[in-house]
Write a protein that holds these residues in place. Structure first.
Motif, PDB file in Angstrom:
ATOM      1  N   PHE A  11       8.451   5.222  17.713  1.00  0.00           N
ATOM      2  CA  PHE A  11       7.428   4.988  16.697  1.00  0.00           C
ATOM      3  C   PHE A  11       7.083   3.508  16.706  1.00  0.00           C
ATOM      4  CE2 PHE A  11      10.063   8.518  15.275  1.00  0.00           C
ATOM      5  CZ  PHE A  11       9.116   9.511  15.332  1.00  0.00           C
ATOM      6  N   ILE A  12       5.791   3.216  16.818  1.00  0.00           N
ATOM      7  CA  ILE A  12       5.353   1.838  17.024  1.00  0.00           C
ATOM      8  C   ILE A  12       4.489   1.391  15.853  1.00  0.00           C
ATOM      9  CG2 ILE A  12       4.028   0.311  18.525  1.00  0.00           C
ATOM     10  CD1 ILE A  12       4.657   2.177  20.832  1.00  0.00           C
ATOM     11  N   CYS A  13       4.736   0.199  15.350  1.00  0.00           N
ATOM     12  CA  CYS A  13       3.871  -0.411  14.339  1.00  0.00           C
ATOM     13  C   CYS A  13       2.909  -1.339  15.051  1.00  0.00           C
ATOM     14  CB  CYS A  13       4.689  -1.243  13.345  1.00  0.00           C
ATOM     15  SG  CYS A  13       5.723  -0.246  12.294  1.00  0.00           S
ATOM     16  N   VAL A  14       1.622  -1.071  14.942  1.00  0.00           N
ATOM     17  CA  VAL A  14       0.608  -1.923  15.542  1.00  0.00           C
ATOM     18  C   VAL A  14      -0.025  -2.755  14.435  1.00  0.00           C
ATOM     19  CG1 VAL A  14      -1.486  -1.984  16.905  1.00  0.00           C
ATOM     20  CG2 VAL A  14       0.198  -0.200  17.311  1.00  0.00           C
ATOM     21  N   LEU A  15       0.051  -4.045  14.543  1.00  0.00           N
ATOM     22  CA  LEU A  15      -0.468  -4.936  13.505  1.00  0.00           C
ATOM     23  C   LEU A  15      -1.848  -5.429  13.908  1.00  0.00           C
ATOM     24  CD1 LEU A  15       2.756  -6.970  12.753  1.00  0.00           C
ATOM     25  CD2 LEU A  15       1.937  -4.864  11.696  1.00  0.00           C
ATOM     26  N   PHE A 290      -1.898   8.620   5.071  1.00  0.00           N
ATOM     27  CA  PHE A 290      -2.060   7.181   4.910  1.00  0.00           C
ATOM     28  C   PHE A 290      -1.083   6.722   3.833  1.00  0.00           C
ATOM     29  CE2 PHE A 290      -6.002   8.856   6.422  1.00  0.00           C
ATOM     30  CZ  PHE A 290      -6.531   7.905   7.286  1.00  0.00           C
ATOM     31  N   ILE A 291      -0.309   5.694   4.122  1.00  0.00           N
ATOM     32  CA  ILE A 291       0.688   5.169   3.188  1.00  0.00           C
ATOM     33  C   ILE A 291       0.335   3.715   2.891  1.00  0.00           C
ATOM     34  CG2 ILE A 291       3.149   4.722   2.797  1.00  0.00           C
ATOM     35  CD1 ILE A 291       3.565   6.700   5.293  1.00  0.00           C
ATOM     36  N   ALA A 292       0.319   3.342   1.617  1.00  0.00           N
ATOM     37  CA  ALA A 292       0.036   1.955   1.224  1.00  0.00           C
ATOM     38  C   ALA A 292       1.291   1.331   0.644  1.00  0.00           C
ATOM     39  CB  ALA A 292      -1.083   1.914   0.187  1.00  0.00           C
ATOM     40  N   THR A 293       1.579   0.106   1.029  1.00  0.00           N
ATOM     41  CA  THR A 293       2.761  -0.584   0.529  1.00  0.00           C
ATOM     42  C   THR A 293       2.594  -2.080   0.772  1.00  0.00           C
ATOM     43  OG1 THR A 293       5.193  -0.626   0.599  1.00  0.00           O
ATOM     44  CG2 THR A 293       4.044  -0.332   2.705  1.00  0.00           C
ATOM     45  N   THR A 302       4.525 -15.134   4.051  1.00  0.00           N
ATOM     46  CA  THR A 302       3.697 -14.558   2.995  1.00  0.00           C
ATOM     47  C   THR A 302       3.737 -13.044   3.051  1.00  0.00           C
ATOM     48  OG1 THR A 302       2.222 -16.459   3.129  1.00  0.00           O
ATOM     49  CG2 THR A 302       1.407 -14.520   1.960  1.00  0.00           C
ATOM     50  N   LEU A 303       4.037 -12.449   1.937  1.00  0.00           N
ATOM     51  CA  LEU A 303       4.034 -11.001   1.805  1.00  0.00           C
ATOM     52  C   LEU A 303       2.600 -10.490   1.799  1.00  0.00           C
ATOM     53  CD1 LEU A 303       6.164  -9.125  -0.809  1.00  0.00           C
ATOM     54  CD2 LEU A 303       3.711  -8.763  -0.715  1.00  0.00           C
ATOM     55  N   GLN A 304       2.336  -9.383   2.512  1.00  0.00           N
ATOM     56  CA  GLN A 304       0.981  -8.841   2.601  1.00  0.00           C
ATOM     57  C   GLN A 304       0.985  -7.336   2.329  1.00  0.00           C
ATOM     58  OE1 GLN A 304      -1.640 -10.642   2.970  1.00  0.00           O
ATOM     59  NE2 GLN A 304      -0.960 -12.549   3.944  1.00  0.00           N
ATOM     60  N   TYR A 305      -0.167  -6.846   1.851  1.00  0.00           N
ATOM     61  CA  TYR A 305      -0.360  -5.408   1.781  1.00  0.00           C
ATOM     62  C   TYR A 305      -0.495  -4.842   3.198  1.00  0.00           C
ATOM     63  CZ  TYR A 305      -1.132  -5.613  -3.264  1.00  0.00           C
ATOM     64  OH  TYR A 305      -0.980  -5.789  -4.613  1.00  0.00           O
ATOM     65  N   HIS A 306       0.065  -3.663   3.397  1.00  0.00           N
ATOM     66  CA  HIS A 306      -0.038  -2.951   4.664  1.00  0.00           C
ATOM     67  C   HIS A 306      -0.429  -1.496   4.396  1.00  0.00           C
ATOM     68  CE1 HIS A 306       2.628  -6.282   5.867  1.00  0.00           C
ATOM     69  NE2 HIS A 306       2.405  -5.978   7.140  1.00  0.00           N
ATOM     70  N   ILE A 307      -1.092  -0.877   5.355  1.00  0.00           N
ATOM     71  CA  ILE A 307      -1.191   0.574   5.355  1.00  0.00           C
ATOM     72  C   ILE A 307      -0.556   1.093   6.634  1.00  0.00           C
ATOM     73  CG2 ILE A 307      -3.214   0.696   3.873  1.00  0.00           C
ATOM     74  CD1 ILE A 307      -4.899   1.261   6.367  1.00  0.00           C
ATOM     75  N   ALA A 318      -1.348  -1.422   9.662  1.00  0.00           N
ATOM     76  CA  ALA A 318      -2.370  -2.469   9.560  1.00  0.00           C
ATOM     77  C   ALA A 318      -1.980  -3.455   8.470  1.00  0.00           C
ATOM     78  CB  ALA A 318      -3.732  -1.857   9.246  1.00  0.00           C
ATOM     79  N   ASN A 319      -1.922  -4.720   8.833  1.00  0.00           N
ATOM     80  CA  ASN A 319      -1.650  -5.815   7.905  1.00  0.00           C
ATOM     81  C   ASN A 319      -2.988  -6.296   7.362  1.00  0.00           C
ATOM     82  OD1 ASN A 319      -1.178  -8.342   6.740  1.00  0.00           O
ATOM     83  ND2 ASN A 319       0.393  -8.902   8.225  1.00  0.00           N
TER      84      ASN A 319
END
Length: 439
Positions: A11-15, A290-293, A302-307, A318-319
């Motif tokens: 499982f890959i997170c693509v930013l 779709f998950i938002a966090t 810096t903390l950012q919203y991601h989906i 996505a950052n």
């Protein structure tokens, strides 16, 4: 493991990079006031209320605590500014912001209410008849595993039956329970006594949704201890048969209960990443989740919203990248946090996938704000404010059934004050309102 090493995982997170456009959309917003509510903490506006508002057959229901900590119910004809308001016979310790009120209307028109839980015995009642704001005496559901209830959530299935989901146990050591209500028999039965198993070592903090096809989607982070800093990773499961059996996004069947070893990991996120728990998720008409966090990438301060979302065979992250202020996330209890946990909605327009997250950020003056992307492949986000005035430590909740049916967003809005670590302020009650916005 650092986030940039994840390409070696299945499982890959693509930013993705983001282009941010700032504007205002207050001209598209209407509001109506229900009454005055308890504002000494965020209990009326915590993001995990399922639901604060719910529409059924042209009538919208709402619930909140008033300044006497009494449970108040209200309803109106959809679109009307006239609310029928009734204080019930029930009270709760509203000074604990975990002890929210959750409501849902079943397919026969009965209103179901759960309130006042933070490792407490179940508090549950339903209306005495369809459409009524008068509640019955308190009752149990199944009578099993109902002494340490936290985070009660209702969901309505396609046939009008309800699901009730809650944590049995404590932070860092709890299991996810799921009951089903049959509108014909008017009885609850347990269908999962331990859907996601913490194995006595951890617990899952989840978010859940049901798509238009009836598929149940659930995602969660693991927490190792009561300290929020021990949150880590994002996992996923779905059910096509009302919660009886569960599978991964690939269709592979789960052997229940789900645990840390057999879970599907959509995104690997280490502990101490300022990863928040109990946010939101949504599934579009095609059943895509779709998950938002929010969290802090290892390469950033810096903390950012991601989906986090699934397209075809791959998970992506996505950052959104528009925040500039750093802060740390740690400790126990309800925290005073400069941003809210986000809600997420998605829709299809002209063959393109549109997504919006609704949030509150001190950087933007603590207003109700929204970030919209009208083509998720472009990573262009337009950030705007839906209110001109601040809402304190508010978090977004919305009428899920109205959005599902009409794609009209109705938000529960109240200005509230949250003192760090489960503290209690001393402020006057504030207006409880419903804000309407149509993308």
């Amino acid at each position: 493991m650092k986030l940039y090493h994840l390409r070696s995982l299945f499982f890959i997170c693509v930013l993705f990079g983001s282009t941010i456009v700032v504007s205002a959309q207050t001209d598209k917003v209407t509001t109506t006031t229900i009454g005055l509510g308890w504002a000494n903490n965020s209990v009326n506006t915590v993001v995990f209320r399922k639901n604060s508002l719910v529409t059924f057959k042209g009538e919208q229901y709402a619930a909140y605590y008033n300044n006497d900590q009494a449970l108040v119910l209200a309803k109106r004809k959809s679109g009307s500014g006239n609310w029928q308001v009734a204080a019930t016979q029930y009270k709760a310790d509203a000074a604990d912001a975990h002890k929210d009120i959750s409501i849902m209307v079943d397919g026969a028109g009965y209103l179901h209410v759960a309130w006042g839980h933070h490792n407490q015995t179940l508090n549950y009642a339903k209306s005495i008849k369809p459409g009524s704001l008068t509640l019955s005496a308190q009752q149990s559901m199944t009578g099993v595993g109902e002494n340490k209830v936290s985070y009660p959530e209702f969901y309505r299935l396609q046939d009008g039956d309800l699901l009730f989901v809650y944590r049995d146990g404590g932070s860092g050591n709890g299991n996810l329970v799921m009951n089903r209500y049959n509108i014909t028999t008017q009885k609850w039965v347990n269908i999962q006594q331990n859907l996601i198993d913490g194995e006595g070592k951890r617990n899952a903090y989840w978010q859940m949704c049901i798509d238009k096809k009836g598929t149940i989607h659930i995602s969660w982070v693991w927490r190792e201890t009561p300290d929020v800093a021990s949150n880590h990773d994002m996992c996923y499961a779905r059910s096509n048969d009302g919660g009886l059996t569960w599978e991964k996004s690939t269709g592979e069947k789960y052997m229940l209960p789900i645990n840390a070893a057999n879970a599907e990991y959509t995104c690997r996120i280490p502990q101490h990443s300022e990863l928040i728990n109990q946010t939101s998720m949504f599934a579009d008409d095609g059943g895509n989740p779709f998950i938002a966090t929010y969290w802090r990438d290892s390469s950033s301060t810096t903390l950012q919203y991601h989906i986090v979302f699934k397209t075809s065979s791959s998970w992506h992250s996505a950052n959104l990248g528009f925040r500039k202020t750093a802060f740390g996330l740690g400790g126990t209890g309800t925290k005073l946090i400069p941003i809210s946990r986000p809600q997420i909605i998605a829709w299809n327009k002209s063959g393109k996938q549109s997504v919006a997250i609704i949030f509150r950020d001190t950087e933007r003056g603590d207003k109700v704000s929204v970030a919209v992307n009208n083509d998720l492949q472009s990573a262009n986000w337009q950030v705007s404010d839906l209110t001109a005035m601040p809402v304190g430590e508010w978090e977004p909740t919305y009428d899920t059934e109205l959005w599902k049916d009409k794609e009209v967003l109705n938000l529960f809005v109240q200005k509230v004050t949250q003192v760090d670590g489960e503290g209690k302020a001393n402020v006057a009650p504030t207006k409880v309102q419903v804000l309407q916005w149509k993308p």
